[in-house]
Design a protein around this motif. Sequence first.
Motif, PDB file in Angstrom:
ATOM      1  N   LEU A  62       0.828  -1.208   0.000  1.00 27.31           N
ATOM      2  CA  LEU A  62       0.000   0.000   0.000  1.00 27.31           C
ATOM      3  C   LEU A  62       0.863   1.259   0.000  1.00 27.31           C
ATOM      4  CD1 LEU A  62      -2.818   1.247   0.228  1.00 27.31           C
ATOM      5  CD2 LEU A  62      -2.639   1.035   2.706  1.00 27.31           C
ATOM      6  N   ASN A  64       3.657   2.459  -1.305  1.00 25.04           N
ATOM      7  CA  ASN A  64       4.670   2.401  -2.356  1.00 25.04           C
ATOM      8  C   ASN A  64       5.442   3.715  -2.298  1.00 25.04           C
ATOM      9  OD1 ASN A  64       6.003   2.742  -4.907  1.00 25.04           O
ATOM     10  ND2 ASN A  64       4.633   1.219  -5.809  1.00 25.04           N
ATOM     11  N   PRO A 126      -5.374   2.794  -2.842  1.00 24.22           N
ATOM     12  CA  PRO A 126      -4.277   3.675  -3.258  1.00 24.22           C
ATOM     13  C   PRO A 126      -4.423   5.115  -2.778  1.00 24.22           C
ATOM     14  CG  PRO A 126      -5.033   2.329  -5.098  1.00 24.22           C
ATOM     15  CD  PRO A 126      -6.021   2.160  -3.998  1.00 24.22           C
ATOM     16  N   TRP A 262      -0.012   1.918 -10.543  1.00 30.19           N
ATOM     17  CA  TRP A 262       0.282   3.023  -9.620  1.00 30.19           C
ATOM     18  C   TRP A 262       0.363   4.359 -10.342  1.00 30.19           C
ATOM     19  CZ3 TRP A 262      -0.193   4.510  -4.878  1.00 30.19           C
ATOM     20  CH2 TRP A 262      -0.298   3.564  -3.866  1.00 30.19           C
ATOM     21  N   TYR A 265      -3.170   5.340 -10.857  1.00 33.96           N
ATOM     22  CA  TYR A 265      -3.757   5.806  -9.595  1.00 33.96           C
ATOM     23  C   TYR A 265      -3.376   7.264  -9.316  1.00 33.96           C
ATOM     24  CZ  TYR A 265      -4.433   0.802  -8.473  1.00 33.96           C
ATOM     25  OH  TYR A 265      -4.796  -0.510  -8.482  1.00 33.96           O
TER      26      TYR A 265
END
Length: 316
Positions: A62, A64, A126, A262, A265
């Motif tokens: 979660l 990152n 995210p 990602w 996101y």
Amino acid sequence: MGGAAALEKLLPVLLAFGGGVLLARRKIVPAEASKAFSDYAFLFAVPCYLFGNIYASDLGALFNWRAIGGYATTAALAVALVAVASVANSIREPRAVALRVMAGVQVNTAYFAVPVFITVFGTAAPIFPILLFQVCVLSLVVISLMELGRTDPTTGGGPGRRLARAVGASLVTPLVLSCNAGILLNLLSVHVPAVVLDGAAFVGDSASPVALFALGLHLGGLGLDVRGTTREELALIAFKCLAFPLLAWAVCGMLFGVRGEWLAYLVLIAAMPTPQNLFIFAQRYDVGVDLSASLVIKSSVIALLLLPFWLQTVVP
């Protein structure tokens, strides 16, 4: 994601949001009721959703740090750009600059990003680290500027004391407390009874439609004054809804090497509209009240219209 698939994903969003607009315009449900729906979503449903999902998440995946670092760098650059542009346009009062920074850089997480992410991706996970960054860092910058520029002697204490009170208040909101509680219990491996998690999930599932419905009611009641849009409003909306997500794509993707989901996101989070609490800050600090109300409404509409484009462009 193709255009048809993007529109299909957005249909529930448009249904909940459009239902609120329609019912408010026809005066079937009073627009004033949006506050009750918003309070339910903001103070109860969204925190329940956040707590349960953070507690059950893999925090290593979660948080990152490359993605978060890229987004933080993007936000710092955006803050500098908006501040410099404001000063260049003869806006030097700290509160006025802070208001424009908030309008151009902060995003509507609880009422817009969370329901959109749940609908499109099936999860709002995210958003959690970005939400904490926004509340604990970006809001701190805005509050600091607001408090340092405040001259009201009735508030009590000097700028430092007022700043401490404001920051403390922002850190004990239900959203932040639920995130922190979920993280802490997750890290400590504390067992939370299944009945508690089931209850939080039951309430949290209502967060997305209720938040979008409340936003629709609010916008349907106020309406849009398109002809009265100023150049400054256009510039801030364009920066928030177009320039900021493009900057996120460039910084996160090209400089930090963020790829795949990602990157999608982060670009979508950046593309979310100006948060509703911009208007609350404007009222509290008596600066740009009309400007803030207009930016919240118009950026929400533009962000919603641009969502199919962003989904088609950045979602794998």
